[in-house]
Write a protein that holds these residues in place. Structure first.
Motif, PDB file in Angstrom:
ATOM      1  N   TRP A   1       0.904  -1.182  -0.112  1.00 19.70           N
ATOM      2  CA  TRP A   1      -0.097   0.219   0.141  1.00 19.70           C
ATOM      3  C   TRP A   1       0.841   1.453  -0.087  1.00 19.70           C
ATOM      4  CZ3 TRP A   1      -5.489   0.744   0.718  1.00 19.70           C
ATOM      5  CH2 TRP A   1      -5.855   2.161   1.103  1.00 19.70           C
ATOM      6  N   LEU A   2       0.675   2.099  -0.848  1.00 16.34           N
ATOM      7  CA  LEU A   2       1.610   3.301  -1.226  1.00 16.34           C
ATOM      8  C   LEU A   2       0.515   4.586  -1.057  1.00 16.34           C
ATOM      9  CD1 LEU A   2       3.961   2.411  -3.912  1.00 16.34           C
ATOM     10  CD2 LEU A   2       4.330   2.187  -1.595  1.00 16.34           C
ATOM     11  N   ASP A   3       0.717   5.569  -0.271  1.00 13.57           N
ATOM     12  CA  ASP A   3      -0.296   6.686  -0.284  1.00 13.57           C
ATOM     13  C   ASP A   3       0.569   7.917  -0.029  1.00 13.57           C
ATOM     14  OD1 ASP A   3      -0.456   7.807   2.570  1.00 13.57           O
ATOM     15  OD2 ASP A   3      -0.886   5.665   2.600  1.00 13.57           O
ATOM     16  N   ALA A   4       0.213   9.086  -0.843  1.00 13.58           N
ATOM     17  CA  ALA A   4       0.605  10.338  -0.823  1.00 13.58           C
ATOM     18  C   ALA A   4      -0.199  11.448  -0.606  1.00 13.58           C
ATOM     19  CB  ALA A   4       1.554  10.798  -2.017  1.00 13.58           C
TER      20      ALA A   4
ATOM     21  N   GLY B   1      -4.938  13.747  -2.295  1.00  8.78           N
ATOM     22  CA  GLY B   1      -4.176  12.338  -1.829  1.00  8.78           C
ATOM     23  C   GLY B   1      -4.362  11.504  -2.993  1.00  8.78           C
ATOM     24  N   ALA B   2      -3.488  10.343  -3.020  1.00  6.47           N
ATOM     25  CA  ALA B   2      -3.384   9.232  -4.152  1.00  6.47           C
ATOM     26  C   ALA B   2      -2.839   8.052  -3.390  1.00  6.47           C
ATOM     27  CB  ALA B   2      -2.491   9.734  -5.124  1.00  6.47           C
ATOM     28  N   ILE B   3      -3.604   7.245  -4.040  1.00  8.52           N
ATOM     29  CA  ILE B   3      -3.300   5.686  -3.400  1.00  8.52           C
ATOM     30  C   ILE B   3      -3.217   4.550  -4.367  1.00  8.52           C
ATOM     31  CG2 ILE B   3      -4.173   3.681  -2.088  1.00  8.52           C
ATOM     32  CD1 ILE B   3      -6.088   5.937  -0.285  1.00  8.52           C
ATOM     33  N   TYR B   4      -2.090   3.615  -4.186  1.00  9.56           N
ATOM     34  CA  TYR B   4      -2.038   2.730  -5.022  1.00  9.56           C
ATOM     35  C   TYR B   4      -1.785   1.517  -3.964  1.00  9.56           C
ATOM     36  CZ  TYR B   4      -0.090  -0.900  -8.226  1.00  9.56           C
ATOM     37  OH  TYR B   4      -0.059  -1.996  -8.886  1.00  9.56           O
ATOM     38  N   ALA B   5      -2.522   0.467  -4.380  1.00 13.98           N
ATOM     39  CA  ALA B   5      -2.293  -0.737  -3.420  1.00 13.98           C
ATOM     40  C   ALA B   5      -2.145  -2.017  -4.536  1.00 13.98           C
ATOM     41  CB  ALA B   5      -3.417  -0.981  -2.530  1.00 13.98           C
ATOM     42  N   GLN B   6      -1.968  -3.017  -4.048  1.00 15.22           N
ATOM     43  CA  GLN B   6      -1.820  -4.272  -4.805  1.00 15.22           C
ATOM     44  C   GLN B   6      -1.702  -5.582  -3.824  1.00 15.22           C
ATOM     45  OE1 GLN B   6       1.046  -4.511  -8.013  1.00 15.22           O
ATOM     46  NE2 GLN B   6       0.860  -6.451  -8.255  1.00 15.22           N
ATOM     47  N   MET B   7      -2.683  -6.484  -3.758  1.00 13.30           N
ATOM     48  CA  MET B   7      -2.994  -7.681  -3.287  1.00 13.30           C
ATOM     49  C   MET B   7      -2.342  -8.837  -4.238  1.00 13.30           C
ATOM     50  SD  MET B   7      -4.564  -6.496  -0.650  1.00 13.30           S
ATOM     51  CE  MET B   7      -5.319  -8.087   0.171  1.00 13.30           C
ATOM     52  N   MET B   8      -1.336  -9.716  -3.598  1.00 11.89           N
ATOM     53  CA  MET B   8      -0.506 -10.682  -4.312  1.00 11.89           C
ATOM     54  C   MET B   8      -0.740 -12.100  -3.679  1.00 11.89           C
ATOM     55  SD  MET B   8       2.786  -8.120  -4.914  1.00 11.89           S
ATOM     56  CE  MET B   8       2.501  -7.425  -3.207  1.00 11.89           C
ATOM     57  N   PRO B   9      -1.535 -12.749  -4.367  1.00 15.88           N
ATOM     58  CA  PRO B   9      -1.914 -14.226  -3.656  1.00 15.88           C
ATOM     59  C   PRO B   9      -0.676 -15.063  -3.799  1.00 15.88           C
ATOM     60  CG  PRO B   9      -3.682 -13.438  -4.967  1.00 15.88           C
ATOM     61  CD  PRO B   9      -2.807 -12.673  -5.286  1.00 15.88           C
TER      62      PRO B   9
END
Length: 397
Positions: A232-235, A245-253
């Motif tokens: 999870w990255l947010d600025a 604000g901006a958010i990038y997230a990634q779920m990786m099974p």
């Protein structure tokens, strides 16, 4: 930052060296509340608002103690949840339960039991505690809150940088309890029971960076062993009275299933007495996992488009595109907030939903009162649109 085997006894032994000559402080507090919600339709489309068949509710009492002695600190919290006999004529569903054998019994458990030790710019916190991280967190919206058995280190040696490392071993979060044929809406497992977090615990690392007074950048990484990795990255940036604000997230099974990337943007400001906010989020439709709270079966999400019910099970699902507008202002002693959330999903039309929320909060004598009106309109064929009213009344002591 990597957390290895932290010894509670070792930390306590080091801290006791300074306890004898340290000033000891302590604080005792508590809270009692009643939680009630009703809908205008049940799953069969009958009955209406304030009917027993369409209502859920419960009462909860918590007592908390915290304090410190020099570098050592502690926190203890005990919670009990009871129906008060509401199931006899007012509600048909519970917000928490003691278990299938005694669903209406008083459920009670230790919600917090931790110690802290501070050495220089490093703080260690070990034991049962609340957590507030983007993808594993304590949810406080319900009659009772989930918690974690965890070890956390926080270090601020680097100027304007906070480093966090944690191991989460167990948790008591859940999503629905349905004991003895009763529908359930709990975010805590029966009787607050704890079990292993994920398959074999989880490691968390984070860097919270503040390059300027009006800017913050946060990076989180999760390793839920044998299940998934996540980031999870947010600025956030404040300029000319506008908070962006901006958010990038990634779920990786780690097993079968594709990664789930998601992004979101948000903006908030104040126009006279009115706080205004807008957000947009998009979750990739090929992903296998929602971008939401892994501790409660993905019930809630930190994506800024979440509403009361358009939450992790709606806006955080793979394929969802959502936007939200929100405004709030004080009206005398009352804080009034209104918001609109719209969610579309080409992959799963069953989670397409528009939601309007009106939230009112005030204090009557010593009682904190929060009332919510929720109107939901589903896009799927044969879905049951409905309205909900939720009232929470509590007193702190």
């Amino acid at each position: 930052m990597k957390i290895t085997n932290l010894s509670l006894a070792a930390i306590a032994a080091v801290g006791m060296m300074s306890v004898a000559n340290a000033e000891v402080t302590s604080e005792l507090s508590g809270n009692a509340k009643i939680w009630y919600e009703t809908a205008d339709k049940d799953i069969s489309g009958s009955d209406g608002l304030f009917h027993q068949s369409t209502a859920s509710g419960q009462a909860a009492v918590s007592v908390e103690a915290k304090g410190n002695a020099g570098a050592l600190g502690y926190g203890l919290k005990y919670t009990a949840v009871d129906t008060l006999g509401l199931e006899n004529n007012l509600v048909s569903a519970l917000r928490a339960t003691k278990g299938a054998a005694d669903p209406f019994g008083t459920a009670h458990w230790a919600e917090k039991a931790f110690i802290t030790y501070k050495m220089g710019n490093t703080l260690a916190k070990i034991g049962r505690q609340h957590l507030d991280t983007p993808l594993a967190f304590t949810e406080k919206w319900n009659v009772s809150a989930n918690s974690f058995d965890a070890a956390v280190l926080v270090n601020s040696d680097i100027e304007n940088v906070t480093l966090i490392g944690a191991y989460v071993g167990r948790g008591n979060g859940g999503n629905g309890v349905g004991a003895a044929g009763l529908p359930g809406f709990s975010t805590v497992q029966a009787n607050g029971n704890f079990d292993t977090f994920g398959a074999d615990g989880a490691y968390v690392a984070a860097a919270l960076i503040k390059p300027a007074d009006n800017m913050g950048v946060n990076a989180w990484y999760y390793n839920v062993q044998k299940i998934a990795d996540a980031m999870w990255l947010d600025a956030n940036y404040a300029v000319a009275g506008v908070n962006l604000g901006a958010i990038y997230a990634q779920m990786m099974p780690k097993g079968e299933g594709e990664d789930t990337p998601a992004f979101a943007v948000k903006a908030g400001s104040k126009i006279g007495p009115v706080d205004v906010f807008a957000a947009y989020s998009s979750v990739d439709e090929d992903g296998a996992l929602p971008v939401a709270n892994v501790a409660t079966g993905f019930k809630k999400t930190k994506l800024p488009t979440a509403g009361v019910y358009n939450d992790g099970v709606i806006v955080a699902q793979p394929g969802s595109d959502a936007f939200k507008i929100k405004a709030g202002m004080p009206v005398g002693p009352v804080k009034v907030t209104a918001q609109y959330i719209s969610n579309s999903n080409d992959k799963n039309q069953g989670v397409e939903a528009d939601e309007i929320d009106l939230i009112i909060g005030t204090k009557i004598a010593d009682v904190n009162v929060k009332a919510l009106y929720i109107n939901r309109d589903f896009g799927a064929k044969d879905s049951v649109d409905h309205q909900n009213i939720r009232v929470i009344a509590g007193i702190d002591f």
